[in-house]
Motif scaffolding. Structure first.
Motif, PDB file in Angstrom:
ATOM      1  N   LYS A 121     -31.609  30.485 -30.185  1.00 63.63           N
ATOM      2  CA  LYS A 121     -32.949  30.582 -30.758  1.00 63.63           C
ATOM      3  C   LYS A 121     -32.926  30.777 -32.274  1.00 63.63           C
ATOM      4  CE  LYS A 121     -34.993  32.417 -26.503  1.00 63.63           C
ATOM      5  NZ  LYS A 121     -35.773  33.515 -25.892  1.00 63.63           N
ATOM      6  N   LYS A 122     -31.773  30.526 -32.871  1.00 60.20           N
ATOM      7  CA  LYS A 122     -31.645  30.731 -34.314  1.00 60.20           C
ATOM      8  C   LYS A 122     -31.527  29.417 -35.068  1.00 60.20           C
ATOM      9  CE  LYS A 122     -29.404  35.284 -34.245  1.00 60.20           C
ATOM     10  NZ  LYS A 122     -28.301  36.079 -34.841  1.00 60.20           N
ATOM     11  N   LYS A 123     -32.004  29.420 -36.297  1.00 59.17           N
ATOM     12  CA  LYS A 123     -31.704  28.338 -37.218  1.00 59.17           C
ATOM     13  C   LYS A 123     -30.254  28.506 -37.671  1.00 59.17           C
ATOM     14  CE  LYS A 123     -36.306  27.498 -39.180  1.00 59.17           C
ATOM     15  NZ  LYS A 123     -37.101  28.354 -38.286  1.00 59.17           N
ATOM     16  N   ILE A 124     -29.519  27.420 -37.698  1.00 58.94           N
ATOM     17  CA  ILE A 124     -28.113  27.446 -38.116  1.00 58.94           C
ATOM     18  C   ILE A 124     -28.018  26.780 -39.480  1.00 58.94           C
ATOM     19  CG2 ILE A 124     -25.781  26.650 -37.586  1.00 58.94           C
ATOM     20  CD1 ILE A 124     -26.591  26.711 -34.615  1.00 58.94           C
ATOM     21  N   VAL A 125     -27.521  27.520 -40.458  1.00 54.69           N
ATOM     22  CA  VAL A 125     -27.460  27.023 -41.830  1.00 54.69           C
ATOM     23  C   VAL A 125     -26.019  26.974 -42.309  1.00 54.69           C
ATOM     24  CG1 VAL A 125     -28.221  27.343 -44.214  1.00 54.69           C
ATOM     25  CG2 VAL A 125     -29.711  28.039 -42.320  1.00 54.69           C
ATOM     26  N   HIS A 126     -25.532  25.768 -42.556  1.00 50.01           N
ATOM     27  CA  HIS A 126     -24.249  25.603 -43.239  1.00 50.01           C
ATOM     28  C   HIS A 126     -24.551  25.701 -44.727  1.00 50.01           C
ATOM     29  CE1 HIS A 126     -20.855  22.620 -44.585  1.00 50.01           C
ATOM     30  NE2 HIS A 126     -20.736  23.825 -45.121  1.00 50.01           N
ATOM     31  N   TYR A 127     -24.037  26.749 -45.360  1.00 53.94           N
ATOM     32  CA  TYR A 127     -24.305  26.924 -46.785  1.00 53.94           C
ATOM     33  C   TYR A 127     -23.030  26.736 -47.595  1.00 53.94           C
ATOM     34  CZ  TYR A 127     -22.187  31.611 -46.916  1.00 53.94           C
ATOM     35  OH  TYR A 127     -21.302  32.662 -46.861  1.00 53.94           O
ATOM     36  N   THR A 128     -23.216  26.347 -48.830  1.00 52.47           N
ATOM     37  CA  THR A 128     -22.106  26.192 -49.767  1.00 52.47           C
ATOM     38  C   THR A 128     -22.500  26.844 -51.077  1.00 52.47           C
ATOM     39  OG1 THR A 128     -20.593  24.578 -50.784  1.00 52.47           O
ATOM     40  CG2 THR A 128     -22.911  23.952 -50.646  1.00 52.47           C
ATOM     41  N   SER A 129     -21.540  26.931 -51.982  1.00 48.69           N
ATOM     42  CA  SER A 129     -21.791  27.567 -53.270  1.00 48.69           C
ATOM     43  C   SER A 129     -22.174  26.518 -54.316  1.00 48.69           C
ATOM     44  CB  SER A 129     -20.532  28.310 -53.736  1.00 48.69           C
ATOM     45  OG  SER A 129     -19.510  27.372 -54.072  1.00 48.69           O
ATOM     46  N   LEU A 130     -22.343  26.960 -55.539  1.00 50.51           N
ATOM     47  CA  LEU A 130     -22.657  26.050 -56.636  1.00 50.51           C
ATOM     48  C   LEU A 130     -21.411  25.391 -57.218  1.00 50.51           C
ATOM     49  CD1 LEU A 130     -25.428  28.073 -58.500  1.00 50.51           C
ATOM     50  CD2 LEU A 130     -25.713  25.999 -57.144  1.00 50.51           C
ATOM     51  N   ASP A 131     -20.238  25.727 -56.681  1.00 47.35           N
ATOM     52  CA  ASP A 131     -19.012  25.049 -57.097  1.00 47.35           C
ATOM     53  C   ASP A 131     -19.146  23.565 -56.762  1.00 47.35           C
ATOM     54  OD1 ASP A 131     -16.288  23.824 -56.470  1.00 47.35           O
ATOM     55  OD2 ASP A 131     -15.643  25.716 -57.353  1.00 47.35           O
ATOM     56  N   ALA A 132     -19.111  22.697 -57.776  1.00 48.56           N
ATOM     57  CA  ALA A 132     -19.427  21.282 -57.582  1.00 48.56           C
ATOM     58  C   ALA A 132     -18.470  20.586 -56.613  1.00 48.56           C
ATOM     59  CB  ALA A 132     -19.423  20.559 -58.928  1.00 48.56           C
ATOM     60  N   GLN A 133     -17.188  20.938 -56.655  1.00 51.60           N
ATOM     61  CA  GLN A 133     -16.213  20.280 -55.800  1.00 51.60           C
ATOM     62  C   GLN A 133     -16.368  20.721 -54.343  1.00 51.60           C
ATOM     63  OE1 GLN A 133     -12.307  20.834 -57.502  1.00 51.60           O
ATOM     64  NE2 GLN A 133     -12.782  19.614 -59.305  1.00 51.60           N
ATOM     65  N   LYS A 134     -16.515  22.012 -54.117  1.00 50.26           N
ATOM     66  CA  LYS A 134     -16.708  22.514 -52.758  1.00 50.26           C
ATOM     67  C   LYS A 134     -18.026  22.019 -52.189  1.00 50.26           C
ATOM     68  CE  LYS A 134     -13.835  26.639 -53.270  1.00 50.26           C
ATOM     69  NZ  LYS A 134     -13.782  28.119 -53.226  1.00 50.26           N
ATOM     70  N   ARG A 135     -19.012  21.944 -53.031  1.00 51.66           N
ATOM     71  CA  ARG A 135     -20.327  21.484 -52.594  1.00 51.66           C
ATOM     72  C   ARG A 135     -20.264  20.026 -52.135  1.00 51.66           C
ATOM     73  NH1 ARG A 135     -24.781  19.340 -55.445  1.00 51.66           N
ATOM     74  NH2 ARG A 135     -26.753  19.740 -54.357  1.00 51.66           N
ATOM     75  N   ALA A 136     -19.535  19.192 -52.869  1.00 49.50           N
ATOM     76  CA  ALA A 136     -19.399  17.779 -52.491  1.00 49.50           C
ATOM     77  C   ALA A 136     -18.671  17.641 -51.156  1.00 49.50           C
ATOM     78  CB  ALA A 136     -18.659  17.021 -53.586  1.00 49.50           C
ATOM     79  N   ASN A 137     -17.614  18.416 -50.961  1.00 48.29           N
ATOM     80  CA  ASN A 137     -16.875  18.348 -49.698  1.00 48.29           C
ATOM     81  C   ASN A 137     -17.709  18.856 -48.528  1.00 48.29           C
ATOM     82  OD1 ASN A 137     -14.199  17.199 -49.990  1.00 48.29           O
ATOM     83  ND2 ASN A 137     -13.764  18.885 -51.396  1.00 48.29           N
ATOM     84  N   SER A 138     -18.473  19.906 -48.735  1.00 48.51           N
ATOM     85  CA  SER A 138     -19.327  20.429 -47.671  1.00 48.51           C
ATOM     86  C   SER A 138     -20.406  19.420 -47.290  1.00 48.51           C
ATOM     87  CB  SER A 138     -19.972  21.745 -48.101  1.00 48.51           C
ATOM     88  OG  SER A 138     -19.019  22.785 -48.136  1.00 48.51           O
ATOM     89  N   ALA A 139     -20.986  18.775 -48.284  1.00 46.96           N
ATOM     90  CA  ALA A 139     -22.003  17.759 -48.017  1.00 46.96           C
ATOM     91  C   ALA A 139     -21.402  16.578 -47.264  1.00 46.96           C
ATOM     92  CB  ALA A 139     -22.632  17.295 -49.326  1.00 46.96           C
ATOM     93  N   TYR A 140     -20.176  16.209 -47.625  1.00 50.38           N
ATOM     94  CA  TYR A 140     -19.482  15.134 -46.908  1.00 50.38           C
ATOM     95  C   TYR A 140     -19.314  15.488 -45.432  1.00 50.38           C
ATOM     96  CZ  TYR A 140     -15.372  12.856 -44.964  1.00 50.38           C
ATOM     97  OH  TYR A 140     -14.497  12.206 -44.114  1.00 50.38           O
ATOM     98  N   LEU A 141     -18.977  16.742 -45.139  1.00 49.79           N
ATOM     99  CA  LEU A 141     -18.764  17.165 -43.758  1.00 49.79           C
ATOM    100  C   LEU A 141     -20.047  17.085 -42.941  1.00 49.79           C
ATOM    101  CD1 LEU A 141     -16.381  20.238 -44.168  1.00 49.79           C
ATOM    102  CD2 LEU A 141     -15.776  17.930 -43.418  1.00 49.79           C
ATOM    103  N   ILE A 142     -21.116  17.704 -43.420  1.00 52.56           N
ATOM    104  CA  ILE A 142     -22.345  17.714 -42.609  1.00 52.56           C
ATOM    105  C   ILE A 142     -22.989  16.328 -42.583  1.00 52.56           C
ATOM    106  CG2 ILE A 142     -23.989  18.436 -44.397  1.00 52.56           C
ATOM    107  CD1 ILE A 142     -25.211  20.272 -42.130  1.00 52.56           C
ATOM    108  N   GLY A 143     -22.848  15.560 -43.659  1.00 53.04           N
ATOM    109  CA  GLY A 143     -23.355  14.200 -43.658  1.00 53.04           C
ATOM    110  C   GLY A 143     -22.617  13.337 -42.649  1.00 53.04           C
ATOM    111  N   SER A 144     -21.299  13.499 -42.569  1.00 56.36           N
ATOM    112  CA  SER A 144     -20.496  12.761 -41.591  1.00 56.36           C
ATOM    113  C   SER A 144     -20.834  13.206 -40.175  1.00 56.36           C
ATOM    114  CB  SER A 144     -19.008  12.972 -41.873  1.00 56.36           C
ATOM    115  OG  SER A 144     -18.654  12.428 -43.129  1.00 56.36           O
ATOM    116  N   TYR A 145     -21.046  14.504 -39.989  1.00 52.44           N
ATOM    117  CA  TYR A 145     -21.460  15.004 -38.670  1.00 52.44           C
ATOM    118  C   TYR A 145     -22.757  14.330 -38.237  1.00 52.44           C
ATOM    119  CZ  TYR A 145     -23.005  18.054 -34.924  1.00 52.44           C
ATOM    120  OH  TYR A 145     -23.447  18.518 -33.718  1.00 52.44           O
ATOM    121  N   ALA A 146     -23.690  14.214 -39.163  1.00 55.78           N
ATOM    122  CA  ALA A 146     -24.974  13.591 -38.843  1.00 55.78           C
ATOM    123  C   ALA A 146     -24.805  12.125 -38.456  1.00 55.78           C
ATOM    124  CB  ALA A 146     -25.918  13.721 -40.036  1.00 55.78           C
TER     125      ALA A 146
END
Length: 243
Positions: A80-105
């Motif tokens: 019953k919870k919203k699940i939030v994958h969060y990342t930091s403002l670190d540009a490199q980590k942010r790009a990799n995290s976005a790649y992961l959830i985008g690929s999951y989608a």
């Protein structure tokens, strides 16, 4: 894009499953609440760079991420919870995290690469840092996040990988330099590997492999042709490796 409320300063959150799965950039580490579960992989799934490259993360890391998200979505305690994958403002980590959830989608939610990308870049979010080649100096070609999502979509659609029967332990074993440093680009058809050296040795803490180190694996998997794209050497061992 969804502006999520809470005690944390958050840029616009990307919604991938309505009222269920989100991606967000946070300025500080959040604490899960009765209604929201936060998780981060920035320091868990880490890219091993050669020089100035920083991603994208490899296929085993994408597999482990997808397993993590699927497990959370199926968890009774998070039902019953919203699940939030969060990342930091670190540009490199942010790009990799976005790649992961985008690929999951793309893989599991059956979104098109364009739709997954659109969810990530809308609202007030800053642009994503493009990936680059594994070299020093200026990069002559930028690999965008959308490029990567299109590649994942194409590879999955033609069967270049299938997470239903993916052997993550084998992948992680052989992609290590000490174990051969190779990966299948096309399963049981096209293998990419690090060029061998005259003899096996450790040089400056870095393991180097003689041609003989590869023979058993090549023979087991019926590899009959080897193509070398750089230095003209090792020609004497090619026939031996392929017989």
């Amino acid at each position: 894009m969804t502006r999520m409320t809470g005690n944390y300063e958050m840029l616009s959150a990307s919604e991938f499953i309505k009222d269920r799965l989100y991606f967000a950039t946070l300025r500080s580490k959040p604490r899960s609440t009765a209604n929201t579960h936060y998780f981060c992989i920035d320091d868990e799934l880490v890219y091993e760079n050669f020089y100035a490259d920083f991603g994208p993360l490899n296929l085993a890391q994408l597999y482990r991420y997808c397993c993590k998200v699927n497990k959370k979505l199926k968890s009774f305690s998070l039902a019953k919870k919203k699940i939030v994958h969060y990342t930091s403002l670190d540009a490199q980590k942010r790009a990799n995290s976005a790649y992961l959830i985008g690929s999951y989608a793309v893989i599991y939610l059956k979104k098109t690469p364009e739709d997954a990308y659109r969810a990530l870049v809308g609202g007030t979010n800053p642009p994503f840092l493009p990936f680059r080649d594994a070299s020093y100096g200026a990069c002559s070609y930028n690999l965008t996040l959308l490029d990567c999502l299109k590649a994942v979509d194409k590879a999955a659609s033609v069967g270049f990988f299938n997470f239903e029967n993916f052997d993550v332990e084998e992948y992680e074993h052989y992609e290590r330099v000490e174990n051969g440093d190779f990966n299948w680009l096309l399963p049981e058809k096209f293998l990419a590997f690090s060029g061998p050296h005259a003899k096996s040795k450790i040089e400056n803490g870095y393991p180097l492999h003689a041609p003989e180190a590869y023979f058993p694996y090549f023979r087991k998997h019926n590899i009959t042709t080897i193509i070398r794209l750089n230095k003209k050497q090792n020609r004497k061992w090619l026939p031996t490796a392929c017989t």
